[in-house]
Motif scaffolding. Structure first.
Motif, PDB file in Angstrom:
ATOM      1  N   ASN A 119       8.649   1.790 -10.531  1.00 49.98           N
ATOM      2  CA  ASN A 119       8.747   0.399 -10.084  1.00 49.98           C
ATOM      3  C   ASN A 119       8.986  -0.564 -11.237  1.00 49.98           C
ATOM      4  O   ASN A 119       9.379  -1.712 -11.018  1.00 49.98           O
ATOM      5  CB  ASN A 119       7.479   0.006  -9.327  1.00 49.98           C
ATOM      6  CG  ASN A 119       7.371   0.744  -8.009  1.00 49.98           C
ATOM      7  OD1 ASN A 119       8.237   0.624  -7.155  1.00 49.98           O
ATOM      8  ND2 ASN A 119       6.352   1.557  -7.867  1.00 49.98           N
TER       9      ASN A 119
ATOM     10  N   VAL B 178      -7.666   7.120  -5.428  1.00 47.76           N
ATOM     11  CA  VAL B 178      -8.639   7.669  -4.486  1.00 47.76           C
ATOM     12  C   VAL B 178      -8.287   9.122  -4.169  1.00 47.76           C
ATOM     13  O   VAL B 178      -9.152   9.982  -4.054  1.00 47.76           O
ATOM     14  CB  VAL B 178      -8.666   6.831  -3.187  1.00 47.76           C
ATOM     15  CG1 VAL B 178      -9.512   7.522  -2.131  1.00 47.76           C
ATOM     16  CG2 VAL B 178      -9.206   5.445  -3.465  1.00 47.76           C
ATOM     17  N   ALA B 179      -6.982   9.396  -4.078  1.00 51.03           N
ATOM     18  CA  ALA B 179      -6.550  10.758  -3.753  1.00 51.03           C
ATOM     19  C   ALA B 179      -6.954  11.749  -4.840  1.00 51.03           C
ATOM     20  O   ALA B 179      -7.025  12.945  -4.585  1.00 51.03           O
ATOM     21  CB  ALA B 179      -5.046  10.802  -3.546  1.00 51.03           C
TER      22      ALA B 179
ATOM     23  N   MET C 141      -1.508  -3.228  -7.168  1.00 48.90           N
ATOM     24  CA  MET C 141      -1.052  -2.939  -5.803  1.00 48.90           C
ATOM     25  C   MET C 141      -1.932  -1.864  -5.167  1.00 48.90           C
ATOM     26  O   MET C 141      -2.459  -0.984  -5.834  1.00 48.90           O
ATOM     27  CB  MET C 141       0.396  -2.434  -5.827  1.00 48.90           C
ATOM     28  CG  MET C 141       1.360  -3.399  -6.444  1.00 48.90           C
ATOM     29  SD  MET C 141       1.944  -4.586  -5.244  1.00 48.90           S
ATOM     30  CE  MET C 141       2.937  -5.631  -6.304  1.00 48.90           C
ATOM     31  N   ASP C 142      -2.008  -1.921  -3.833  1.00 50.80           N
ATOM     32  CA  ASP C 142      -2.863  -0.979  -3.123  1.00 50.80           C
ATOM     33  C   ASP C 142      -2.385   0.470  -3.238  1.00 50.80           C
ATOM     34  O   ASP C 142      -3.190   1.387  -3.158  1.00 50.80           O
ATOM     35  CB  ASP C 142      -2.946  -1.371  -1.636  1.00 50.80           C
ATOM     36  CG  ASP C 142      -3.929  -2.509  -1.417  1.00 50.80           C
ATOM     37  OD1 ASP C 142      -4.810  -2.691  -2.279  1.00 50.80           O
ATOM     38  OD2 ASP C 142      -3.834  -3.206  -0.389  1.00 50.80           O
ATOM     39  N   TYR C 143      -1.073   0.672  -3.459  1.00 51.01           N
ATOM     40  CA  TYR C 143      -0.621   2.063  -3.541  1.00 51.01           C
ATOM     41  C   TYR C 143      -1.195   2.755  -4.770  1.00 51.01           C
ATOM     42  O   TYR C 143      -1.389   3.976  -4.778  1.00 51.01           O
ATOM     43  CB  TYR C 143       0.910   2.168  -3.481  1.00 51.01           C
ATOM     44  CG  TYR C 143       1.669   1.650  -4.678  1.00 51.01           C
ATOM     45  CD1 TYR C 143       1.793   2.415  -5.828  1.00 51.01           C
ATOM     46  CD2 TYR C 143       2.278   0.401  -4.647  1.00 51.01           C
ATOM     47  CE1 TYR C 143       2.502   1.950  -6.923  1.00 51.01           C
ATOM     48  CE2 TYR C 143       2.981  -0.071  -5.732  1.00 51.01           C
ATOM     49  CZ  TYR C 143       3.086   0.705  -6.866  1.00 51.01           C
ATOM     50  OH  TYR C 143       3.773   0.232  -7.940  1.00 51.01           O
TER      51      TYR C 143
ATOM     52  N   GLU D 228       3.715   6.694 -10.208  1.00 53.13           N
ATOM     53  CA  GLU D 228       3.598   5.562  -9.285  1.00 53.13           C
ATOM     54  C   GLU D 228       4.110   4.259  -9.911  1.00 53.13           C
ATOM     55  O   GLU D 228       4.868   3.526  -9.293  1.00 53.13           O
ATOM     56  CB  GLU D 228       2.133   5.361  -8.853  1.00 53.13           C
ATOM     57  CG  GLU D 228       1.467   6.595  -8.263  1.00 53.13           C
ATOM     58  CD  GLU D 228       1.970   6.939  -6.868  1.00 53.13           C
ATOM     59  OE1 GLU D 228       2.552   6.073  -6.200  1.00 53.13           O
ATOM     60  OE2 GLU D 228       1.780   8.104  -6.452  1.00 53.13           O
ATOM     61  N   ILE D 229       3.686   3.979 -11.138  1.00 51.23           N
ATOM     62  CA  ILE D 229       4.003   2.687 -11.748  1.00 51.23           C
ATOM     63  C   ILE D 229       5.413   2.674 -12.349  1.00 51.23           C
ATOM     64  O   ILE D 229       6.210   1.785 -12.072  1.00 51.23           O
ATOM     65  CB  ILE D 229       2.987   2.343 -12.862  1.00 51.23           C
ATOM     66  CG1 ILE D 229       1.566   2.451 -12.319  1.00 51.23           C
ATOM     67  CG2 ILE D 229       3.293   0.991 -13.474  1.00 51.23           C
ATOM     68  CD1 ILE D 229       0.928   1.186 -11.929  1.00 51.23           C
TER      69      ILE D 229
ATOM     70  N   TYR E  52      -5.534  11.635  -8.183  1.00 53.02           N
ATOM     71  CA  TYR E  52      -4.557  11.783  -9.254  1.00 53.02           C
ATOM     72  C   TYR E  52      -5.111  11.199 -10.559  1.00 53.02           C
ATOM     73  O   TYR E  52      -5.870  10.228 -10.543  1.00 53.02           O
ATOM     74  CB  TYR E  52      -3.253  11.075  -8.894  1.00 53.02           C
ATOM     75  CG  TYR E  52      -2.417  11.845  -7.900  1.00 53.02           C
ATOM     76  CD1 TYR E  52      -1.850  13.064  -8.250  1.00 53.02           C
ATOM     77  CD2 TYR E  52      -2.174  11.342  -6.627  1.00 53.02           C
ATOM     78  CE1 TYR E  52      -1.080  13.767  -7.346  1.00 53.02           C
ATOM     79  CE2 TYR E  52      -1.406  12.042  -5.718  1.00 53.02           C
ATOM     80  CZ  TYR E  52      -0.857  13.257  -6.083  1.00 53.02           C
ATOM     81  OH  TYR E  52      -0.090  13.947  -5.191  1.00 53.02           O
TER      82      TYR E  52
ATOM     83  N   ALA F 272      -4.258   2.092  -5.961  1.00 53.92           N
ATOM     84  CA  ALA F 272      -5.627   2.414  -5.551  1.00 53.92           C
ATOM     85  C   ALA F 272      -5.628   3.698  -4.720  1.00 53.92           C
ATOM     86  O   ALA F 272      -6.453   4.587  -4.941  1.00 53.92           O
ATOM     87  CB  ALA F 272      -6.210   1.252  -4.749  1.00 53.92           C
ATOM     88  N   SER F 273      -4.673   3.817  -3.791  1.00 57.33           N
ATOM     89  CA  SER F 273      -4.617   5.011  -2.940  1.00 57.33           C
ATOM     90  C   SER F 273      -4.412   6.267  -3.772  1.00 57.33           C
ATOM     91  O   SER F 273      -5.031   7.297  -3.516  1.00 57.33           O
ATOM     92  CB  SER F 273      -3.481   4.883  -1.921  1.00 57.33           C
ATOM     93  OG  SER F 273      -3.778   3.858  -1.015  1.00 57.33           O
ATOM     94  N   ALA F 274      -3.518   6.179  -4.759  1.00 60.36           N
ATOM     95  CA  ALA F 274      -3.243   7.352  -5.602  1.00 60.36           C
ATOM     96  C   ALA F 274      -4.503   7.760  -6.351  1.00 60.36           C
ATOM     97  O   ALA F 274      -4.802   8.947  -6.496  1.00 60.36           O
ATOM     98  CB  ALA F 274      -2.112   7.062  -6.578  1.00 60.36           C
TER      99      ALA F 274
ATOM    100  N   ARG G 128      -0.247  14.501  -1.951  1.00 61.27           N
ATOM    101  CA  ARG G 128      -1.645  14.712  -2.343  1.00 61.27           C
ATOM    102  C   ARG G 128      -2.242  15.954  -1.693  1.00 61.27           C
ATOM    103  O   ARG G 128      -3.118  16.593  -2.256  1.00 61.27           O
ATOM    104  CB  ARG G 128      -2.480  13.464  -2.080  1.00 61.27           C
ATOM    105  CG  ARG G 128      -2.289  12.856  -0.723  1.00 61.27           C
ATOM    106  CD  ARG G 128      -2.639  11.380  -0.776  1.00 61.27           C
ATOM    107  NE  ARG G 128      -1.798  10.686  -1.765  1.00 61.27           N
ATOM    108  CZ  ARG G 128      -1.863   9.386  -2.007  1.00 61.27           C
ATOM    109  NH1 ARG G 128      -2.725   8.647  -1.374  1.00 61.27           N
ATOM    110  NH2 ARG G 128      -1.061   8.836  -2.876  1.00 61.27           N
TER     111      ARG G 128
ATOM    112  N   ALA H 139       0.811  -1.212   0.000  1.00 57.95           N
ATOM    113  CA  ALA H 139       0.000   0.000   0.000  1.00 57.95           C
ATOM    114  C   ALA H 139       0.847   1.266   0.000  1.00 57.95           C
ATOM    115  O   ALA H 139       0.333   2.360  -0.175  1.00 57.95           O
ATOM    116  CB  ALA H 139      -0.932   0.010   1.195  1.00 57.95           C
TER     117      ALA H 139
ATOM    118  N   ASN I 111       4.154   2.981  -1.920  1.00 60.63           N
ATOM    119  CA  ASN I 111       4.962   2.797  -3.122  1.00 60.63           C
ATOM    120  C   ASN I 111       6.429   2.587  -2.744  1.00 60.63           C
ATOM    121  O   ASN I 111       7.034   3.453  -2.114  1.00 60.63           O
ATOM    122  CB  ASN I 111       4.814   4.020  -4.018  1.00 60.63           C
ATOM    123  CG  ASN I 111       5.394   3.786  -5.393  1.00 60.63           C
ATOM    124  OD1 ASN I 111       6.385   3.085  -5.546  1.00 60.63           O
ATOM    125  ND2 ASN I 111       4.779   4.365  -6.398  1.00 60.63           N
TER     126      ASN I 111
END
Ligand SMILES: Nc1ncnc2c1ncn2[C@@H]1O[C@H](COP(=O)(O)OP(=O)(O)O)[C@@H](O)[C@H]1O
Ligand SMILES: [Mg+2]
Lengths: 295, 283
Positions: free
Chosen positions: B198, B182-183, B174-176, B194-195, B185, B178-180, A114, A100, A102
């Motif tokens: 990695n 939801v925020a 990955m959950d990160y 984000e991607i 972006y 999803a978080s981005a 954010r 969760a 990065n």
């Protein structure tokens, strides 16, 4: 008091196959309350959370229903406006603290970016806010932790950071998707207590997804029981534990040993109860399909 | 456990140093070939033909790795050949990477229609046998450096697209991510910020692998005389010539072959080494 989040008759299917994942789900969540969403793995709990936050996988399509956030229907809103609204008023506490955050970015910016990029805070305000929140979730050296990469921190630590990040923008709604499932039992208790404490202090409405009735009883005011994408019962916590209305709820409660016989082992849900629920779902699907085929 | 990790890290370090060192040497030789090469690589002199390398009897100073049967200096030709090898490696590698990785990233992260179109294209593309494809392309485009580079890009972008797509799909779940979202972006920003970081270690490993492959492809096309039409020395061309004189002067074949082998090996080892070192998950 009217509901802050109201899901009405929400149905979702897999694109292409048409397989039904959510079956006319209705759940109401009052402002500042915690509603548990309980069901076994695969019941569609995460799917409901994702639908609310607008992050359903591309393979899944909502075919009917409404998701009212403070009276506004998220499903009938231009995507851009919806994204901004969700970004400003809602947040997610995800299930797996290992994925969760990065791995390529430091922890600090993952909390502050954010606030700056989306909500227009100044960098200094965002940093101060992040430090204060890390302090609130009992992280010893916020400044040092913010400079760390996720892989340098323990699972419990990361889950604390995720909780801090979720509360950072002072959201009015948080979806917590099994936030303690991936943790050790000892850490689980601490994190659960922390979430309850933060929720109470900030007065945030929370949709708390879990498969564990024990967890629900500790943090929620009411709960919805989900089976195969169908809400079989929504009830206030006290009423539910005193007299669960649906046979599946009763079986679920009986299968959670600490409420019946603490020394007993976990009992599986009985066959005839499952048959009852499956029959209800089949009837529901028939009716729904006729409705689809009709006008 | 700490010992185990340290051991792996140290071995990865050695691999990185050896492969990086060799490639740095080749790069230096290529860039400064006109100054560091002891002889003119094209100058023929029948009086100095078939000189052996320096440690053998009959060797002449200034001709360290010997000469071929036209009297041209092998070392000087290898150094000048490195120029074409590296030009092809860098430009074909970079272009292949850019096209393939971009399409792979889009398909793997955005899914839906974009994924269907790109994946189908990759499938159709890969149905062609690559060697036939290359020769066909050279036949249409004509021989020359640009044709070789274009041929490599046209054939190999699918490797990047496939691997990067799979990796982007993994990261996208990955959950990160999803978080981005939801925020609030945008999808594009999520993909790039984000991607992409990695997926970068994988892209880097693929890129160096692709550079090694480009060097081999260039050598093979030179070997069958489909590469550059001028007299400029190439490793593949040298190997072809050396093969004919294997019994009189083995060094004309062996030195370019060894150089080619070490260079290709170094590219692949460099990629693996870098991936091990910079992959944030393994780190
Ligand atoms: N991307 C997807 N495409 C199609 N079906 C999916 C997808 N993701 C999940 N599902 C299905 O949706 C159902 C509900 O999943 P989920 O909401 O994750 O369950 P849980 O209650 O364990 O959180 C499962 O049966 C799962 O197989
Ligand atoms: Mg789930």
């Amino acid at each position: 008091m009217s509901a802050y989040l109201e899901i009405r008759n929400l149905s979702a299917v897999v694109r292409g196959t048409g397989e039904r994942l959510l079956r006319g789900v209705s759940i109401a969540l009052e402002a500042g309350h915690v509603t548990g969403l309980v069901g076994e793995s695969g019941a569609g709990k995460s799917m409901i959370g994702k639908a609310v936050l607008g992050i359903l996988p591309t393979a899944v399509e909502v075919v009917e229903g409404e998701i009212l956030l403070d009276g506004q229907d998220l499903l009938r809103m231009p995507p851009d406006r919806r994204r901004r609204l969700i970004g400003a008023t809602a947040a997610l506490i995800p299930q797996d603290p290992l994925t969760a955050l990065n791995p390529s970015h430091r922890v600090g910016p993952q909390i502050t970016d954010r606030l700056v990029d989306i909500l227009g805070w100044s960098r200094a305000d965002a940093e101060a806010r992040a430090q204060a929140l890390l302090d609130e979730v009992h992280i010893a050296e916020p400044a040092r932790v913010m400079k760390s990469y996720p892989h340098e921190l323990s699972g419990g630590m990361r889950q604390r950071i995720l909780i801090a990040a979720a509360f950072a923008a002072e959201p009015r709604l948080i979806v917590a998707d099994e936030p303690t499932t991936a943790l050790d039992v000892t850490v689980q208790k601490q994190i659960l207590r922390l979430i309850a404490e933060m929720q109470a202090r900030h007065g945030t409405a929370m949709l708390f997804v879990t498969h564990d009735l024990g967890v629900v009883s500790k943090i929620c005011q009411d709960l919805a029981v989900l089976y195969a994408g169908k809400v079989v019962e929504q009830a206030a916590m006290r009423d539910f534990f005193r007299a669960p209305a649906h046979p599946y709820s009763r079986a679920l409660l009986a299968a959670t040993p600490q409420y019946t016989d603490p020394t007993g082992s976990l009992r599986p849900v009985e066959r005839d109860v499952l048959d009852t629920v499956e029959a209800e779902i089949a009837a529901d699907d028939r009716e729904w399909r006729n409705g689809q085929a009709g006008p | 456990m700490r010992d185990g990790r340290g051991q792996i890290r140290r071995r990865a370090g050695l691999r990185l140093w050896l492969s990086g060192g060799w490639l740095a040497l080749v790069l230096f030789g290529a860039v400064f070939a006109p100054w560091v090469a002891p002889q003119d690589p094209l100058m023929q002199d029948l009086f100095t033909s078939r000189l052996p390398p320096f440690w053998m009897e009959g060797a002449e100073p200034g001709y360290w790795l010997g000469t071929d049967n036209l009297g041209r200096d092998v070392l000087s030709r290898i150094l000048h050949g490195a120029r074409i090898a590296l030009i092809v490696a860098v430009s074909a590698g970079a272009a292949t990477c850019l096209i393939g990785a971009t399409l792979g990233l889009i398909a793997g992260y955005f899914r839906g229609m974009a994924d269907i179109v790109i994946s189908r294209l990759v499938d159709i593309w890969m149905a062609f046998p690559p060697v036939l494809f290359a020769i066909l392309l050279i036949a249409v485009l004509g021989t020359g450096l640009t044709s070789i580079i274009v041929a490599i890009v046209v054939i190999d972008w699918t490797r990047f697209a496939r691997v990067v797509r799979a990796e982007a799909m993994n990261q996208g779940a990955m959950d990160y991510v999803a978080s981005a979202q939801v925020a609030g972006y945008s999808r594009l920003r999520t993909m790039l910020v984000e991607i992409l970081p990695n997926v970068l270690p994988t892209i880097g490993a693929l890129l160096t692998l692709e550079m090694g492959i480009s060097v081999i492809v260039e050598a093979i096309l030179s070997f069958v005389n489909l590469s550059i039409p001028t007299d400029d020395p190439t490793w593949g061309g040298m190997i072809a010539e050396g093969r004919q004189a294997i019994h009189q002067s083995w060094w004309v074949l062996v030195f370019p072959l060894v150089t080619l082998f070490l260079t290709v090996l170094s590219f692949s080892q460099l990629g693996e080494g870098l991936k091990d070192r910079f992959d944030p998950v393994l780190r």
